[in-house]
Scaffold this active site. Structure first.
Site, PDB file in Angstrom:
ATOM      1  N   SER A   1       1.194  -9.402  10.964  1.00 54.18           N
ATOM      2  CA  SER A   1       0.584  -8.387  10.099  1.00 54.18           C
ATOM      3  C   SER A   1      -0.927  -8.463  10.243  1.00 54.18           C
ATOM      4  O   SER A   1      -1.563  -9.408   9.776  1.00 54.18           O
ATOM      5  CB  SER A   1       1.006  -8.634   8.647  1.00 54.18           C
ATOM      6  OG  SER A   1       0.111  -7.998   7.774  1.00 54.18           O
ATOM      7  N   SER A   2      -1.484  -7.449  10.887  1.00 54.74           N
ATOM      8  CA  SER A   2      -2.929  -7.469  11.176  1.00 54.74           C
ATOM      9  C   SER A   2      -3.747  -7.587   9.899  1.00 54.74           C
ATOM     10  O   SER A   2      -4.647  -8.429   9.795  1.00 54.74           O
ATOM     11  CB  SER A   2      -3.300  -6.192  11.941  1.00 54.74           C
ATOM     12  OG  SER A   2      -4.686  -6.074  12.064  1.00 54.74           O
ATOM     13  N   ASN A   3      -3.423  -6.773   8.887  1.00 53.23           N
ATOM     14  CA  ASN A   3      -4.281  -6.793   7.687  1.00 53.23           C
ATOM     15  C   ASN A   3      -4.179  -8.128   6.957  1.00 53.23           C
ATOM     16  O   ASN A   3      -5.138  -8.596   6.353  1.00 53.23           O
ATOM     17  CB  ASN A   3      -3.981  -5.585   6.795  1.00 53.23           C
ATOM     18  CG  ASN A   3      -2.742  -5.774   5.946  1.00 53.23           C
ATOM     19  OD1 ASN A   3      -2.815  -6.318   4.859  1.00 53.23           O
ATOM     20  ND2 ASN A   3      -1.592  -5.352   6.458  1.00 53.23           N
TER      21      ASN A   3
ATOM     22  N   GLU B   1       0.143  -0.073  16.558  1.00 55.47           N
ATOM     23  CA  GLU B   1      -0.646   1.092  16.134  1.00 55.47           C
ATOM     24  C   GLU B   1      -1.586   1.552  17.249  1.00 55.47           C
ATOM     25  O   GLU B   1      -1.744   2.752  17.506  1.00 55.47           O
ATOM     26  CB  GLU B   1      -1.442   0.753  14.873  1.00 55.47           C
ATOM     27  CG  GLU B   1      -2.219   1.964  14.363  1.00 55.47           C
ATOM     28  CD  GLU B   1      -3.160   1.637  13.217  1.00 55.47           C
ATOM     29  OE1 GLU B   1      -2.815   0.821  12.349  1.00 55.47           O
ATOM     30  OE2 GLU B   1      -4.263   2.226  13.205  1.00 55.47           O
TER      31      GLU B   1
ATOM     32  N   CYS C   1       0.868  -1.182   0.000  1.00 55.53           N
ATOM     33  CA  CYS C   1       0.000   0.000   0.000  1.00 55.53           C
ATOM     34  C   CYS C   1       0.909   1.236   0.000  1.00 55.53           C
ATOM     35  O   CYS C   1       2.131   1.128   0.149  1.00 55.53           O
ATOM     36  CB  CYS C   1      -0.864  -0.005   1.259  1.00 55.53           C
ATOM     37  SG  CYS C   1       0.164   0.024   2.739  1.00 55.53           S
TER      38      CYS C   1
HETATM   39  S1  SF4 Z   1      -2.277  -0.601   5.636  1.00 59.62           S
HETATM   40 FE1  SF4 Z   1      -1.351   0.763   7.150  1.00 59.62          FE
HETATM   41  S2  SF4 Z   1       0.417   1.597   6.100  1.00 59.62           S
HETATM   42 FE2  SF4 Z   1      -0.930   0.789   4.499  1.00 59.62          FE
HETATM   43  S3  SF4 Z   1      -2.204   2.550   3.858  1.00 59.62           S
HETATM   44 FE3  SF4 Z   1      -3.297   1.391   5.440  1.00 59.62          FE
HETATM   45  S4  SF4 Z   1      -2.767   2.493   7.331  1.00 59.62           S
HETATM   46 FE4  SF4 Z   1      -1.257   3.053   5.811  1.00 59.62          FE
END
Ligand code: SF4
Length: 324
Positions: A227-229, A131, A17
């Site tokens: 990695s949370s996402n 975070e 990202c």
């Molecule tokens: S995943 Fe985290 S680092 Fe990437 S755009 Fe979203 S907030 Fe920003």
């Protein structure tokens, strides 16, 4: 007898990202400009491969500012830090470069603003995540953490007319909405953030996985455990109907039995994952008969963020010095 055709559905958007790209570039540019070693507080982004690659180039990852020799350069990670961390850096005469993603900084601003207006702030997020620690540090007296729908019952507020929820940027969109719905049954006047706190990258990566999951026997998510996402993408795949969902750092971690009987394999990657790791997964799958790859695109991403001001300033000064 005709053999069922094996195929891969490759999710897009996936991988890097804008915030991760900027954070990684920050370390790379700092190494070029100031030379090794460059200290980085916490993992710059939550990806094993990225961290080890930067380590090999001279970055030293530390947990706290005390580990950084006085007067050295330290970079703060994309996940953001509490104000006290800047203060500690100042006390140790560190040159701090802030690689916090601007979308995390936006949530910090919201926290400060609502705290200044004396709101109780319910921060939806995962306990212990960097975070969340950074955002909560902006206004500890006003913020309480709500760790998913099960955390709702523990919430207590001073004035139910003056409460707002904010969130970590990398949560599951659906689970967060469930948490908010539950909070609203207890606090009907709960206010929402002025704009989405869950960032565009998290939302886009979840959306495309939701699209492909019903057609997939297995979804492979390239990403690290912290990695949370990335972890959320596995959950979204399973909720969306995939029979199996697995998180892997590298293609070599794919177990043969995951693919047994599968005809459609979904592939995606978390926001901190370089695409060459996905290419290795596709090569691994192709060697096992999954050579037919269809990219499924649900959004185009064009957002970019410029490098931190303090680094840009030094880059400009260095460029001026080299002019004839
Ligand atoms: S995943 Fe985290 S680092 Fe990437 S755009 Fe979203 S907030 Fe920003």
């Amino acid at each position: 007898m005709t053999e069922t055709r094996k195929r891969v559905l490759l999710a897009k958007p996936r991988g890097y990202c804008a915030g991760v790209d900027r954070a990684v570039q920050t370390v790379e540019e700092a190494l070029k400009l100031y030379g090794a070693p460059i200290y980085v507080r916490k993992q710059i982004v939550h990806n094993k491969h990225v961290v080890s690659t930067l380590e090999a180039r001279g970055a030293i990852f530390v947990e706290e500012n005390e580990e950084v020799p006085e007067g050295s350069t330290v970079i703060f990670s994309a996940h953001g830090v509490a104000p006290e961390v800047y203060e500690q850096a100042k006390q140790r005469s560190l040159k701090a470069i802030d690689a916090t993603c601007p979308l995390v900084t936006k949530v910090h601003h919201e926290a400060r603003r609502f705290a200044a207006e004396d709101y109780d702030i319910l921060l939806i997020g995962h306990e212990g995540h960097e975070e969340v620690i950074g955002t909560a540090g902006e206004a500890p007296a006003h913020i309480q953490l709500v760790d998913g729908p099960d955390g709702v019952d523990k919430v207590t507020v001073r004035d139910p007319n003056k409460v707002v929820w904010l969130s970590q940027t990398t949560l599951s969109v659906d689970e967060t909405m469930e948490t908010v719905a539950r909070l609203k049954t207890r606090l009907p006047l709960l206010q929402s953030p002025p704009s989405d706190d869950i960032c565009y990258a998290t939302q886009n990566r979840q959306h495309v996985v939701k699209e492909i999951a019903p057609e997939c026997d297995v979804v492979l998510v390239v990403g690290s455990r912290n990695s949370s996402n990335s972890v959320r993408l596995v959950e979204v795949a399973l909720d969306g109907g995939a029979r199996g969902g697995y998180l892997i750092d590298y293609a070599s971690e794919i177990q043969e039995e995951w693919l047994e009987g599968a005809t459609t394999v979904g592939v995606t990657s978390g926001a901190s994952v370089p695409d060459d790791l996905v290419t290795e997964v596709l090569d691994h799958l192709a060697e096992r008969g999954f050579a037919d790859v269809t990219e499924v695109t649900t959004a185009e991403e064009r957002l970019t963020f410029s490098l931190p001001q303090e680094l840009k300033r030094d880059m400009k000064a260095a460029a001026a010095r080299t002019l004839p």
